[in-house]
Design a protein around this motif. Structure first.
Motif, PDB file in Angstrom:
ATOM      1  N   ASN A 269       0.710  -1.153   0.022  1.00 38.26           N
ATOM      2  CA  ASN A 269       0.234   0.039   0.072  1.00 38.26           C
ATOM      3  C   ASN A 269       0.785   1.260   0.106  1.00 38.26           C
ATOM      4  N   HIS A 270       0.983   1.941  -1.127  1.00 37.69           N
ATOM      5  CA  HIS A 270       1.684   3.126  -1.222  1.00 37.69           C
ATOM      6  C   HIS A 270       0.831   4.573  -1.035  1.00 37.69           C
ATOM      7  N   ASP A 271      -0.167   4.310  -0.702  1.00 39.54           N
ATOM      8  CA  ASP A 271      -1.051   5.571  -0.547  1.00 39.54           C
ATOM      9  C   ASP A 271      -0.719   6.245   0.771  1.00 39.54           C
ATOM     10  N   LEU A 272      -1.056   7.841   0.718  1.00 40.61           N
ATOM     11  CA  LEU A 272      -0.540   8.512   1.879  1.00 40.61           C
ATOM     12  C   LEU A 272      -2.044   8.889   2.493  1.00 40.61           C
ATOM     13  N   GLU A 273      -1.932   8.797   3.649  1.00 43.77           N
ATOM     14  CA  GLU A 273      -3.235   8.988   4.561  1.00 43.77           C
ATOM     15  C   GLU A 273      -2.670   9.038   5.942  1.00 43.77           C
ATOM     16  N   CYS A 274      -3.309  10.238   6.666  1.00 42.15           N
ATOM     17  CA  CYS A 274      -3.301  10.360   7.941  1.00 42.15           C
ATOM     18  C   CYS A 274      -4.091   9.103   8.829  1.00 42.15           C
ATOM     19  N   LYS A 275      -3.242   8.593   9.538  1.00 41.18           N
ATOM     20  CA  LYS A 275      -3.924   7.585  10.345  1.00 41.18           C
ATOM     21  C   LYS A 275      -4.458   7.903  11.682  1.00 41.18           C
TER      22      LYS A 275
ATOM     23  N   VAL B 153      -1.260  23.392  11.646  1.00 41.67           N
ATOM     24  CA  VAL B 153      -0.479  22.941  10.539  1.00 41.67           C
ATOM     25  C   VAL B 153       0.182  21.566  11.038  1.00 41.67           C
ATOM     26  N   TYR B 154       0.077  20.576  10.032  1.00 45.53           N
ATOM     27  CA  TYR B 154       0.429  19.135  10.550  1.00 45.53           C
ATOM     28  C   TYR B 154       1.485  18.728   9.638  1.00 45.53           C
ATOM     29  N   PHE B 155       2.569  18.662   9.891  1.00 46.15           N
ATOM     30  CA  PHE B 155       3.888  18.129   9.035  1.00 46.15           C
ATOM     31  C   PHE B 155       3.537  16.587   8.745  1.00 46.15           C
ATOM     32  N   PHE B 156       3.286  16.024   7.460  1.00 53.04           N
ATOM     33  CA  PHE B 156       3.210  14.767   7.339  1.00 53.04           C
ATOM     34  C   PHE B 156       4.504  13.871   7.629  1.00 53.04           C
ATOM     35  N   PRO B 157       4.589  12.990   8.429  1.00 55.64           N
ATOM     36  CA  PRO B 157       5.922  12.067   8.362  1.00 55.64           C
ATOM     37  C   PRO B 157       5.961  11.155   7.225  1.00 55.64           C
ATOM     38  N   LEU B 158       6.760  11.217   6.614  1.00 55.75           N
ATOM     39  CA  LEU B 158       7.055  10.397   5.388  1.00 55.75           C
ATOM     40  C   LEU B 158       7.958   9.188   5.716  1.00 55.75           C
ATOM     41  N   LYS B 159       7.481   7.870   5.797  1.00 56.55           N
ATOM     42  CA  LYS B 159       8.452   6.911   6.120  1.00 56.55           C
ATOM     43  C   LYS B 159       9.306   6.221   5.062  1.00 56.55           C
ATOM     44  N   LYS B 160       8.855   6.743   3.757  1.00 60.37           N
ATOM     45  CA  LYS B 160       9.132   6.000   2.582  1.00 60.37           C
ATOM     46  C   LYS B 160       9.013   7.232   1.358  1.00 60.37           C
ATOM     47  N   LEU B 161       9.721   7.010   0.495  1.00 62.98           N
ATOM     48  CA  LEU B 161       9.420   7.839  -0.794  1.00 62.98           C
ATOM     49  C   LEU B 161       8.230   7.634  -1.375  1.00 62.98           C
ATOM     50  N   ILE B 162       7.556   8.723  -2.087  1.00 64.01           N
ATOM     51  CA  ILE B 162       6.474   8.758  -2.534  1.00 64.01           C
ATOM     52  C   ILE B 162       6.284   8.165  -3.840  1.00 64.01           C
ATOM     53  N   ARG B 163       5.446   7.157  -4.000  1.00 64.47           N
ATOM     54  CA  ARG B 163       5.410   6.560  -5.527  1.00 64.47           C
ATOM     55  C   ARG B 163       4.405   7.495  -6.387  1.00 64.47           C
ATOM     56  N   LEU B 164       4.797   7.693  -7.688  1.00 68.94           N
ATOM     57  CA  LEU B 164       4.048   8.187  -8.628  1.00 68.94           C
ATOM     58  C   LEU B 164       2.653   7.245  -8.813  1.00 68.94           C
TER      59      LEU B 164
ATOM     60  N   PHE C 291       9.712   9.790  -5.449  1.00 67.35           N
ATOM     61  CA  PHE C 291      10.339  10.825  -5.033  1.00 67.35           C
ATOM     62  C   PHE C 291      10.317  11.191  -3.602  1.00 67.35           C
ATOM     63  N   LYS C 292      10.807  12.491  -3.300  1.00 65.97           N
ATOM     64  CA  LYS C 292      10.830  13.074  -1.945  1.00 65.97           C
ATOM     65  C   LYS C 292      10.335  14.302  -1.779  1.00 65.97           C
ATOM     66  N   CYS C 293       9.442  14.748  -0.860  1.00 62.48           N
ATOM     67  CA  CYS C 293       9.137  16.057  -0.790  1.00 62.48           C
ATOM     68  C   CYS C 293       8.328  16.255   0.678  1.00 62.48           C
ATOM     69  N   ASP C 294       8.300  17.590   0.959  1.00 64.98           N
ATOM     70  CA  ASP C 294       7.320  17.892   2.152  1.00 64.98           C
ATOM     71  C   ASP C 294       5.979  17.907   2.079  1.00 64.98           C
ATOM     72  N   ILE C 295       5.106  17.274   3.048  1.00 62.86           N
ATOM     73  CA  ILE C 295       3.773  17.715   2.660  1.00 62.86           C
ATOM     74  C   ILE C 295       3.383  18.213   4.137  1.00 62.86           C
ATOM     75  N   TYR C 296       2.347  19.368   3.958  1.00 64.90           N
ATOM     76  CA  TYR C 296       1.972  19.916   5.179  1.00 64.90           C
ATOM     77  C   TYR C 296       0.376  19.906   4.994  1.00 64.90           C
ATOM     78  N   PHE C 297      -0.450  19.625   5.974  1.00 66.03           N
ATOM     79  CA  PHE C 297      -1.927  19.631   6.037  1.00 66.03           C
ATOM     80  C   PHE C 297      -2.344  20.870   7.066  1.00 66.03           C
ATOM     81  N   VAL C 298      -2.910  21.743   6.305  1.00 72.53           N
ATOM     82  CA  VAL C 298      -3.226  22.995   6.712  1.00 72.53           C
ATOM     83  C   VAL C 298      -4.821  22.995   7.071  1.00 72.53           C
TER      84      VAL C 298
END
Length: 322
Positions: free
Chosen positions: A12-18, A26-37, A95-102
């Motif tokens: 499962n490569h989807d990104l979702e807040c658990k 402002v919530y800084f989303f913690p990425l445990k792995k690279l984001i898949r296209l 790829f890797k980048c920062d994601i913020y939930f506002v």
């Protein structure tokens, strides 16, 4: 059950807040792995997802489920060259980048600025101080907000984001007090009027950083010890006068306003100073006073006229100072 969840997580490569992030600004989303296209990101209701690459805000996604493609994140894909093949001729697949939930909901917090107000007063001399209190605000442009906050820090955490906004609001309040027509004495004795004044002029003061101010109140003023002692002494004497106004406005209200509205006028008198102008009590104010429930609200109606007005009683006469 734990093993099955672990195996599912591998695929499962989807990104979702658990977790519940509703109490975050402002919530800084913690990425445990690279984001898949072509994977999905699920943005919680009432939030924006802001994508940042190398301190540059790229794209914003609204609440809902989105596939991570060039169509949904065009600026990010262009900046990171995700549409270009690498040296081996293959397109990148992660790829890797920062994601913020506002959070886009109304936020309430306290504030105090870093830049003081400076006022000159006949009674108190030169006054330097800081206003502090409570403010309600809402994010109207999450792109601008994250962009502005990132100017001063490499990445954003919730408390830091709240701190940047609340400090900016405090500075704007101090600036508004310094440039208002009200004197320092008006500020300390007419909080209802100052509150109304701030609510009218502060709305768009932070729109340059994507924030709209909904309501702002001054809870206290931080002053030098010398000035604070003068203020305390003045307010001690002012309280007695204030209580006389309150008693007049509550205990005598019925008797005074039993007369027809057109006959309820303010009489001229010798106690009016500073070029103050006597004004007739219009029908709307009289009606509001008659319908005040409880009676204690009568004083607020008299004081909350959009200008530093004072109603007082001398013997049987009423005076409205402007």
């Amino acid at each position: 059950m734990g093993l099955i969840s672990f195996i599912k997580g591998l695929f499962n490569h989807d990104l979702e807040c658990k977790e519940d992030i509703s109490n975050h600004f402002v919530y800084f989303f913690p990425l445990k792995k690279l984001i898949r296209l072509n994977s999905n990101i699920i943005v919680p209701p009432g939030f924006d997802a802001v994508f940042v690459s190398k301190d540059t805000v790229c794209d914003v996604l609204k609440e809902g489920k989105h596939r991570i493609t060039n169509a949904s994140l065009p600026v990010l894909f262009s900046k990171m060259k995700l549409n270009r093949p690498n040296k081996k001729g293959k397109l990148p697949n992660k790829f890797k980048c920062d994601i913020y939930f506002v959070n886009l909901s109304d936020i309430s917090t306290d504030y105090i600025g870093e830049t003081p107000f400076l006022l000159k007063s006949v009674s108190f001399g030169k006054v330097k101080g800081f206003a502090e209190g409570m403010v309600d605000f809402r994010v109207i442009d999450s792109n601008l907000l994250i962009e502005r906050i990132l100017v001063d820090m490499p990445y954003i955490k919730n408390n830091k984001a709240i701190g940047v906004v609340s400090t900016s609001i405090g500075d704007e309040v101090n600036n508004a007090l310094e440039h208002s027509d009200a004197g320092f004495k008006d500020i300390i004795t007419h909080p209802q009027v100052i509150h109304k004044y701030l609510s009218q002029i502060m709305t768009d003061k932070l729109e340059y950083m994507g924030v709209r101010i909904l309501d702002v109140e001054i809870g206290a003023l931080r002053l030098s010890k010398k000035v604070q002692e003068k203020v305390n002494k003045y307010l001690e004497n002012h309280i007695e006068f204030d209580e006389q106004i309150n008693n007049f406005a509550t205990d005598k209200m019925t008797n005074i306003f039993e007369r027809p509205v057109e006959k309820v006028t303010v009489e001229s008198g010798t106690m009016i100073d500073n070029g103050a102008k006597v004004e007739e009590l219009d029908a709307k104010i009289v009606n509001d006073l008659r319908n005040a429930t409880p009676k204690e609200k009568a004083k607020d109606i008299l004081f909350n006229r959009g200008d530093p007005s004072v109603l007082f009683k001398n013997k049987t006469k009423m005076y409205l100072l402007q």
